[in-house]
Design a protein around this motif. Structure first.
Motif, PDB file in Angstrom:
ATOM      1  N   ALA A   1       0.842  -1.202   0.000  1.00  0.00           N
ATOM      2  CA  ALA A   1       0.000   0.000   0.000  1.00  0.00           C
ATOM      3  C   ALA A   1       0.876   1.251   0.000  1.00  0.00           C
ATOM      4  N   GLN A   2       2.020   1.148   0.669  1.00  0.00           N
ATOM      5  CA  GLN A   2       2.938   2.293   0.729  1.00  0.00           C
ATOM      6  C   GLN A   2       3.434   2.654  -0.674  1.00  0.00           C
ATOM      7  N   ARG A   3       3.658   1.660  -1.509  1.00  0.00           N
ATOM      8  CA  ARG A   3       4.103   1.928  -2.887  1.00  0.00           C
ATOM      9  C   ARG A   3       3.037   2.693  -3.645  1.00  0.00           C
ATOM     10  N   VAL A   4       1.784   2.254  -3.463  1.00  0.00           N
ATOM     11  CA  VAL A   4       0.699   2.930  -4.185  1.00  0.00           C
ATOM     12  C   VAL A   4       0.573   4.373  -3.681  1.00  0.00           C
TER      13      VAL A   4
ATOM     14  N   ILE B   1      11.656   5.079 -12.679  1.00  0.00           N
ATOM     15  CA  ILE B   1      12.168   4.604 -11.384  1.00  0.00           C
ATOM     16  C   ILE B   1      12.051   3.080 -11.275  1.00  0.00           C
ATOM     17  N   GLY B   2      11.048   2.522 -11.946  1.00  0.00           N
ATOM     18  CA  GLY B   2      10.842   1.069 -11.889  1.00  0.00           C
ATOM     19  C   GLY B   2      11.931   0.277 -12.592  1.00  0.00           C
ATOM     20  N   MET B   3      12.697   0.955 -13.469  1.00  0.00           N
ATOM     21  CA  MET B   3      13.813   0.277 -14.167  1.00  0.00           C
ATOM     22  C   MET B   3      14.949  -0.039 -13.202  1.00  0.00           C
ATOM     23  N   ASP B   4      14.965   0.644 -12.078  1.00  0.00           N
ATOM     24  CA  ASP B   4      15.983   0.387 -11.049  1.00  0.00           C
ATOM     25  C   ASP B   4      15.579  -0.899 -10.333  1.00  0.00           C
ATOM     26  N   SER B   5      16.442  -1.909 -10.415  1.00  0.00           N
ATOM     27  CA  SER B   5      16.043  -3.213  -9.871  1.00  0.00           C
ATOM     28  C   SER B   5      15.816  -3.140  -8.364  1.00  0.00           C
TER      29      SER B   5
ATOM     30  N   PRO C   1       9.402  -2.615 -11.187  1.00  0.00           N
ATOM     31  CA  PRO C   1       8.313  -1.946 -11.923  1.00  0.00           C
ATOM     32  C   PRO C   1       6.907  -2.197 -11.414  1.00  0.00           C
ATOM     33  N   LYS C   2       6.712  -3.182 -10.529  1.00  0.00           N
ATOM     34  CA  LYS C   2       5.337  -3.545 -10.189  1.00  0.00           C
ATOM     35  C   LYS C   2       4.725  -2.605  -9.149  1.00  0.00           C
ATOM     36  N   PHE C   3       3.384  -2.555  -9.169  1.00  0.00           N
ATOM     37  CA  PHE C   3       2.646  -1.814  -8.151  1.00  0.00           C
ATOM     38  C   PHE C   3       2.992  -0.328  -8.117  1.00  0.00           C
ATOM     39  N   LEU C   4       3.208   0.226  -9.295  1.00  0.00           N
ATOM     40  CA  LEU C   4       3.508   1.658  -9.378  1.00  0.00           C
ATOM     41  C   LEU C   4       2.493   2.373 -10.269  1.00  0.00           C
ATOM     42  N   ASN C   5       1.271   1.826 -10.342  1.00  0.00           N
ATOM     43  CA  ASN C   5       0.241   2.475 -11.151  1.00  0.00           C
ATOM     44  C   ASN C   5      -0.494   3.502 -10.301  1.00  0.00           C
TER      45      ASN C   5
END
Ligand SMILES: NC(=O)c1ccc[n+]([C@@H]2O[C@H](COP(=O)([O-])OP(=O)(O)OC[C@H]3O[C@@H](n4cnc5c(N)ncnc54)[C@H](O)[C@@H]3O)[C@@H](O)[C@H]2O)c1
Ligand SMILES: O=c1ccn([C@@H]2O[C@H](COP(=O)(O)OP(=O)(O)O[C@H]3O[C@H](CO)[C@@H](O)[C@H](O)[C@H]3O)[C@@H](O)[C@H]2O)c(=O)[nH]1
Length: 480
Positions: free
Chosen positions: A224-227, A251-255, A259-263
């Motif tokens: 939830a914090q990511r969202v 930012i999601g390209m940084d391993s 990339p997930k959960f950043l919508n």
């Protein structure tokens, strides 16, 4: 045949037990519930919950080694392994109201187990519960002193709605916590052997009880914090001309971030995120950790801000009044591929528009009209202020129509709000929608589903969450 009984035939109990029955034909699995209509539906063609792939799994095992029943005491008494999968909502009154988990259902189930059991049992916590709940359940189970021995395990569930069957068939991990005694470890191994029928050994993690209980709350809090983090960025994107999807991609390209959960969205919903973070906050407060509690509280505060920001943007864009205007709501479920509406941002936005005296026309491919009317009329507790949120008044009911076609829902509308990311919303004929609407025609995309450039070419005034603002909107700043 070893018999398993699961107490609670909801979104977790039903699918979880169906998959165990599918993968372990040598086990007899019975799911019981106090809600007779729910059990009845589990025994019919149209199941009580919509979940892709669930029908096939249930049909493959129902009547073979999977059963649904209201005969709770009999099946509990007969079973060797009991799963507790009852609901654990947020308390709405009394001590800890608005934050603490309401363990009424859970405690009733535990007392019933203690009362009817006459053989040793492994009791598995599937519900999401506060840390140390296993200790409480042990106390309830052992108070009878009738010689029955119990081992309590924590086996939190990580499935997401809409992908539950996929998540259960191919879990990223299975977590089992148990007592660090020989009996405790034996019980852990018994449960591990069940999962090992289809889950690779290295994905089955075993821990102590408290780590397992806390990991579930921590996992939801981190997600939830990511969202909330990307949603906080979306406000800054709108203020600066950056685009949140481009920022998320970069930012999601940084391993280390991924990339997930950043919508970015109109705000997270669902029965778990808010409830479990509030529960975490309460536990921190009870343990004298106000700084930690306040840290996690911010995740929900940003979520509330995001929902409010979206609603205010709709109203302010339309000359600060939606009174008497028709607004179409596309999507009422809290996410795609489910009919579940619990804590859906759509409820918040719809109730807000009704308070502003708009007429709303709602389309969702899976949610029923009864559910929508119920949600809009239900009193909810504002967790932060401890006061009930304003539900829909009886007269407001006339302001709501529920349609079974998106084109009908949008016909004659002044504005359209996309609030659930149903795939079909990507492919709607937006020219046809535009032609049927009042002008100027507004599109408020709370899920970044549509191409704002294409829609502007059609003639829409477009608000897309976290994307550069339409010139129309630049002159009409919204307060959150
Ligand atoms: N929904 C999810 O995606 C999800 C995922 C992981 C964990 N969880 C957790 O799992 C638990 C269950 O969630 P859910 O979404 O399945 O809830 P739910 O409300 O869909 O189902 C719970 C069921 O338990 C039944 N019940 C309550 N008390 C009972 C009793 N004493 N005896 C028999 N039945 C009883 C209710 O009638 C209901 O059908 C919660 O703690 C939740 O936080 C949910
Ligand atoms: O990038 C994202 C991802 C999610 N969401 C929203 O967040 C909410 C929750 O989504 P999701 O986590 O996919 O659904 P849930 O079914 O609520 O599942 C969460 O809650 C369950 C209950 O505890 C856990 O088991 C799962 O692991 C956890 O993902 C929904 O409103 C989504 O639309 C976003 O806005 N942006």
């Amino acid at each position: 045949m070893v018999k398993i009984c699961c107490i609670g035939a909801g979104y977790v109990g039903g699918p979880t037990m169906a998959v165990i029955a599918l993968k372990c034909p040598e086990l007899e699995v019975v799911v019981v519930d106090i809600c007779a209509s729910r059990i009845d539906a589990w025994n019919r063609d149209k199941l009580p919950i919509y979940e892709p792939g669930l029908d096939d799994v249930v049909k493959a095992c129902r009547g073979r080694n999977l059963f649904f029943s209201t005969d709770i005491e009999k099946h509990v008494a007969d079973a060797e392994i009991l799963f507790l999968s009852v609901n654990t909502p947020t308390k709405t009154s009394g001590l800890g109201a608005g934050k603490a988990a309401d363990l009424t259902f859970w405690e009733k189930a535990a007392r019933m187990i203690a009362d009817v059991s006459n053989s040793d049992k492994i009791v598995v916590e599937k519900s999401t519960v506060p840390v140390k709940t296993a200790e409480a359940i042990e106390k309830i189970l052992n108070h009878n002193n009738n010689g029955v021995k119990y081992q309590v395990l924590s086996n939190p569930e990580f499935l997401s709605e809409g992908t539950a069957i996929e998540d259960l068939l191919y879990p990223e991990r299975v977590l089992i916590g148990g007592r660090e005694t020989p009996e405790g470890q034996k019980a852990v191994q018994t449960l591990k052997d069940i999962y090992a029928r289809w889950v690779p050994d290295d994905l089955i993690i075993t821990t102590n009880l408290w780590s397992a209980e806390l990991s579930k709350l921590a996992s939801n809090a981190f997600q939830a914090q990511r969202v909330s983090s990307i949603n906080a960025m979306s406000a800054l994107c709108e203020a600066t001309g950056a685009s949140v999807s481009e920022v998320a991609y970069a930012i999601g390209m940084d391993s280390r971030i991924g990339p997930k959960f950043l919508n970015s969205s109109v705000g997270f919903g669902g029965s778990c995120f808010q409830k479990d973070i509030l529960n975490l906050v309460y536990i921190c407060e009870c343990n004298g950790l106000p700084e930690v509690a306040n840290y996690w509280k911010q995740v929900i505060k940003i979520n509330d801000y995001q929902k409010r920001r979206f609603l205010n943007r709709v109203i302010s864009s339309m000359f600060n009044t939606v009174s008497g205007k028709k607004i179409a709501i596309l999507g009422f479920a809290f996410k795609k591929d489910t009919a579940d509406t619990r804590e859906s941002a759509s409820i918040f936005v719809s109730q807000g528009l009704l308070r502003e005296k708009a007429n709303i026309s709602i389309y969702d491919p899976k949610v029923t009209e009864d559910q929508i009317q119920y949600d809009l009329a239900t009193n909810k507790l504002d967790w932060d202020n401890q006061v009930p949120q304003q539900p829909m008044s009886p007269t407001a009911r006339n302001q709501v129509t529920v349609m079974w076609d998106p084109y009908e829902a949008t016909k004659g509308a002044h504005g359209v709000c996309i609030l659930t990311e149903w795939d079909e919303f990507k492919d709607l004929d937006y020219k046809k929608i535009y032609d049927g609407m009042q002008k100027p025609a507004f599109m408020f995309d709370g899920r970044n589903m549509v191409d704002p450039v294409k829609l502007r070419e059609i003639g829409f005034i477009v608000y897309s969450i976290g994307r550069p603002l339409d010139p129309w909107l630049l002159d009409m700043p919204a307060v959150a």
